[in-house]
Scaffold this active site. Structure first.
Site, PDB file in Angstrom:
ATOM      1  N   ASP A  13       1.433   2.346   1.898  1.00 52.96           N
ATOM      2  CA  ASP A  13      -0.106   2.768   2.620  1.00 52.96           C
ATOM      3  C   ASP A  13      -0.945   1.618   1.187  1.00 52.96           C
ATOM      4  OD1 ASP A  13       0.976   4.596   3.701  1.00 52.96           O
ATOM      5  OD2 ASP A  13      -0.080   5.890   2.577  1.00 52.96           O
ATOM      6  N   GLY A  15      -1.849  -1.653   1.746  1.00 49.57           N
ATOM      7  CA  GLY A  15      -2.273  -2.595   2.634  1.00 49.57           C
ATOM      8  C   GLY A  15      -1.596  -3.851   3.139  1.00 49.57           C
ATOM      9  N   LYS A  16       0.238  -3.407   2.716  1.00 51.09           N
ATOM     10  CA  LYS A  16       1.403  -3.980   3.333  1.00 51.09           C
ATOM     11  C   LYS A  16       0.723  -4.825   4.536  1.00 51.09           C
ATOM     12  CE  LYS A  16       4.479  -1.729   2.476  1.00 51.09           C
ATOM     13  NZ  LYS A  16       3.955  -0.122   1.614  1.00 51.09           N
ATOM     14  N   ALA A  39       7.127   4.576   8.175  1.00 52.02           N
ATOM     15  CA  ALA A  39       5.806   4.046   7.688  1.00 52.02           C
ATOM     16  C   ALA A  39       4.569   3.458   9.160  1.00 52.02           C
ATOM     17  CB  ALA A  39       6.713   2.190   8.002  1.00 52.02           C
ATOM     18  N   GLY A  40       3.613   2.518   8.177  1.00 56.14           N
ATOM     19  CA  GLY A  40       2.094   2.807   8.950  1.00 56.14           C
ATOM     20  C   GLY A  40       2.283   1.383   8.595  1.00 56.14           C
ATOM     21  N   HIS A  41       2.172   0.598   9.687  1.00 58.03           N
ATOM     22  CA  HIS A  41       1.675  -1.120   9.020  1.00 58.03           C
ATOM     23  C   HIS A  41       0.230  -1.236  10.229  1.00 58.03           C
ATOM     24  CE1 HIS A  41       5.498  -2.052   6.774  1.00 58.03           C
ATOM     25  NE2 HIS A  41       4.519  -0.916   6.231  1.00 58.03           N
ATOM     26  N   GLN A 223       6.845   1.785   2.984  1.00 60.58           N
ATOM     27  CA  GLN A 223       6.531   2.866   1.749  1.00 60.58           C
ATOM     28  C   GLN A 223       6.586   1.997   0.717  1.00 60.58           C
ATOM     29  OE1 GLN A 223      10.098   4.169   4.192  1.00 60.58           O
ATOM     30  NE2 GLN A 223       8.650   4.590   5.079  1.00 60.58           N
ATOM     31  N   VAL A 299       0.458   7.095  10.013  1.00 59.80           N
ATOM     32  CA  VAL A 299       1.023   7.717  10.960  1.00 59.80           C
ATOM     33  C   VAL A 299       0.551   9.470  11.416  1.00 59.80           C
ATOM     34  CG1 VAL A 299       3.907   8.329  10.955  1.00 59.80           C
ATOM     35  CG2 VAL A 299       3.041   6.796  10.059  1.00 59.80           C
ATOM     36  N   THR A 300       0.214   9.982   9.937  1.00 54.87           N
ATOM     37  CA  THR A 300       0.313  11.784  10.608  1.00 54.87           C
ATOM     38  C   THR A 300      -1.289  11.453  10.539  1.00 54.87           C
ATOM     39  OG1 THR A 300       0.025  11.761   7.793  1.00 54.87           O
ATOM     40  CG2 THR A 300       2.372  12.157   9.439  1.00 54.87           C
ATOM     41  N   LYS A 303      -5.154  12.862   4.934  1.00 52.45           N
ATOM     42  CA  LYS A 303      -6.313  12.819   4.263  1.00 52.45           C
ATOM     43  C   LYS A 303      -5.411  12.067   2.925  1.00 52.45           C
ATOM     44  CE  LYS A 303     -10.080  13.713   1.692  1.00 52.45           C
ATOM     45  NZ  LYS A 303     -11.438  14.428   1.547  1.00 52.45           N
ATOM     46  N   SER A 414     -10.512  -8.155   2.138  1.00 49.93           N
ATOM     47  CA  SER A 414     -11.309  -7.283   3.906  1.00 49.93           C
ATOM     48  C   SER A 414      -9.950  -6.986   4.363  1.00 49.93           C
ATOM     49  CB  SER A 414     -12.015  -8.105   3.832  1.00 49.93           C
ATOM     50  OG  SER A 414     -11.601  -8.745   5.066  1.00 49.93           O
TER      51      SER A 414
HETATM   52  P1  IMP Z   1       9.725  10.810   4.960  1.00 54.06           P
HETATM   53  O1  IMP Z   1       9.799   9.843   4.779  1.00 54.06           O
HETATM   54  O2  IMP Z   1       9.192  11.563   6.641  1.00 54.06           O
HETATM   55  O3  IMP Z   1      10.875  11.738   4.970  1.00 54.06           O
HETATM   56  O4  IMP Z   1       8.524  11.526   3.765  1.00 54.06           O
HETATM   57  C1  IMP Z   1       8.958  11.863   2.456  1.00 54.06           C
HETATM   58  C2  IMP Z   1       7.450  10.712   1.537  1.00 54.06           C
HETATM   59  O5  IMP Z   1       6.976  10.012   1.656  1.00 54.06           O
HETATM   60  C3  IMP Z   1       6.504  11.980   1.730  1.00 54.06           C
HETATM   61  O6  IMP Z   1       5.400  12.318   0.809  1.00 54.06           O
HETATM   62  C4  IMP Z   1       5.353  10.714   2.963  1.00 54.06           C
HETATM   63  O7  IMP Z   1       4.028  11.031   2.552  1.00 54.06           O
HETATM   64  C5  IMP Z   1       5.795   9.965   2.311  1.00 54.06           C
HETATM   65  N1  IMP Z   1       6.004   8.676   3.274  1.00 54.06           N
HETATM   66  C6  IMP Z   1       7.080   7.874   3.720  1.00 54.06           C
HETATM   67  N2  IMP Z   1       6.602   6.889   4.941  1.00 54.06           N
HETATM   68  C7  IMP Z   1       5.354   6.423   3.828  1.00 54.06           C
HETATM   69  C8  IMP Z   1       4.669   5.934   4.359  1.00 54.06           C
HETATM   70  O8  IMP Z   1       4.694   4.432   4.951  1.00 54.06           O
HETATM   71  N3  IMP Z   1       3.687   5.298   3.661  1.00 54.06           N
HETATM   72  C9  IMP Z   1       2.933   6.468   2.312  1.00 54.06           C
HETATM   73  N4  IMP Z   1       3.977   6.977   2.606  1.00 54.06           N
HETATM   74  C10 IMP Z   1       4.770   7.890   3.081  1.00 54.06           C
END
Ligand code: IMP
Length: 429
Positions: A13, A15-16, A39-41, A223, A299-300, A303, A414
């Site tokens: 997270d 800011g990639k 991942a969440g981009h 990640q 993604v989730t 917070k 920004s």
């Molecule tokens: P998993 O990758 O779903 O197995 O999660 C393992 C750990 O990696 C957890 O703490 C997640 O919150 C964290 N995590 C997985 N993907 C991301 C991401 O893209 N950004 C930030 N944290 C991540």
């Protein structure tokens, strides 16, 4: 002319998305090499916001995009992400997207197992995204995974399914869950195969050809290094190697293809999920960083925990990943603070450490040693040159460079792609 690998230098997270988008415009190919749809981009292009989890960021601008063999791929998620993008006017075709036929598939049973384990883990929860990432990588290493290329040979899957179901049924019995319905699983795979297969190929071949023709390749990491299965805060990590070295193994190119390694780091620190976080500010400062930085997971929706910049951790990430230069993001979130702090070392009992210890209980026990400096009241938001930054902000950035022993190549001010101070162009190296 270098190829560029972009990786997170903290816990993800960083800011990639914005930086990759900015570089993707000048790349000829964008390739993902590890992780999956955990991942969440977020990409902001004009007035449109695109949220990608699995697809390489180049896809939004039509840059040929590749999902490398190191990625674990949920084919149903792939379909829904492609359909969503199409709904936003982005064309995704087998010309613009290629998927390694050796990618491991994430099956519904993997997500289920991820959730069952998390629910049963009490205080030992990892806080995963519950998307089946870990269980899919386990099956890959356990040599019982179903891969993209198998979708073309579903009738031959018998022995592989025997191995897979023998393993999972034992686990499921322990959780009190029904065994896998093989026929239903095969039906699901048959149904999705027609969607995935047109994109599948041995992508290492086209990547080699691209390289031979001098094309610029952008390796897009997901990640961050502190979530790396070997180098991260184990066991509170993801299940892949997130370091830049994986760009080679996860695509089928050699390490000499990687080139410039751009590490992305926020001007402060965040973490989502469980695990140690020495500079966490569970107080007004943390709240302020979270609010100003909009720190909620893509993604989730969880917070994110927030805290001060930790130079020990980023220096370590830079070392284990061979980071050539840092892109420092979200500096504007620190605007208006009277003082800013940077962690420069740790105290562990009567020892002072200049690195993060490996053991989980030591990682939890270290106390950060801070250096505090005056903040700045002026806004840095939208700055595009050093001249537009307040003197104190420049001092802060320079001090970070010194402490992490790595130069800053970019500063992002920004979410807008043009709001970037370019110090050193990674592609020009
Ligand atoms: P998993 O990758 O779903 O197995 O999660 C393992 C750990 O990696 C957890 O703490 C997640 O919150 C964290 N995590 C997985 N993907 C991301 C991401 O893209 N950004 C930030 N944290 C991540």
């Amino acid at each position: 002319m270098a190829n560029v690998a972009v990786i997170g230098a903290q816990w993800g997270d960083e800011g990639k998305g914005k930086i990759v988008d900015w570089l993707a415009e000048r790349a000829d190919v964008v390739v993902r090499f590890q992780g999956g749809h955990n991942a969440g981009h977020t990409l902001v292009v004009g007035d449109k916001v695109y949220k990608l989890s699995l697809l390489p960021s180049g896809i939004v601008r039509g840059t040929p995009s590749v999902i490398g063999n190191g990625v674990v791929l949920d084919p149903w998620h792939l379909k829904s992400e492609i359909e969503k993008l199409r709904g936003q006017g982005v064309d995704v075709t087998p010309d613009t997207l290629k998927i390694a036929d050796t990618c491991t598939l994430i099956l519904p049973l993997h997500g289920e197992l991820d959730g069952l384990r998390e629910d049963a883990s009490g205080t030992g929860k990892i806080g995963t995204t519950r998307r089946g990432i870990g269980p899919a990588y386990e099956d890959k290493v356990g040599r019982r995974a179903i891969r993209v290329c198998d979708l073309a040979h579903l009738d031959d899957l018998g022995p592989q399914l025997d191995r897979l179901t023998a393993h999972h049924d034992a686990l499921r019995a322990g959780f009190g869950v029904a065994p896998i319905d093989r026929a239903a699983l095969l039906d699901q795979l048959r149904e999705i195969a027609g969607f995935v297969l047109p994109y599948a190929q041995p992508v290492w071949r086209m990547l080699h050809e691209a390289r031979a023709r001098g094309r610029r390749i952008l390796f897009e990491g997901a990640q961050g290094v502190l979530l790396d299965i070997d180098h991260g805060t184990y066991p509170f990590v993801t299940s892949s190697n997130t370091v830049a070295g994986t760009a080679a193994a996860g695509t089928g190119l050699g390490p000499n293809a990687v080139g410039f390694v751009l590490g992305i780091a926020k001007a402060y620190t965040t973490r989502v999920g469980s695990g140690p976080f020495p500079t966490e500010q569970d107080n007004e400062i943390g709240e302020r960083l979270g609010t100003r930085g909009h720190e909620f997971g893509t993604v989730t929706g969880r917070k994110r925990r927030c805290g001060w910049f930790d130079s020990v951790l980023v220096r370590q990430s830079a070392a284990v990943s061979g980071i050539t230069g840092i892109a420092l993001t979200k500096i504007d979130v620190l605007d208006g603070l009277d003082e800013v702090s940077i962690c420069t070392g740790y105290r562990l009992g009567d020892q002072v450490l200049d690195y993060y210890p490996s053991n989980a209980s030591d990682q939890k026990s270290v106390e950060p040693i801070y250096e505090t400096m005056a903040g700045w009241q002026e806004s840095t938001a939208g700055a595009r040159s050093w001249a537009e930054l307040p003197a104190q902000a420049i001092k802060y950035i320079r001090r970070i460079e010194e402490l992490i022993q790595c130069p800053v190549a970019l500063v992002s001010t920004s979410p807008e792609r043009e709001d970037t101070i370019l110090v050193r162009d990674p592609f020009a190296d």
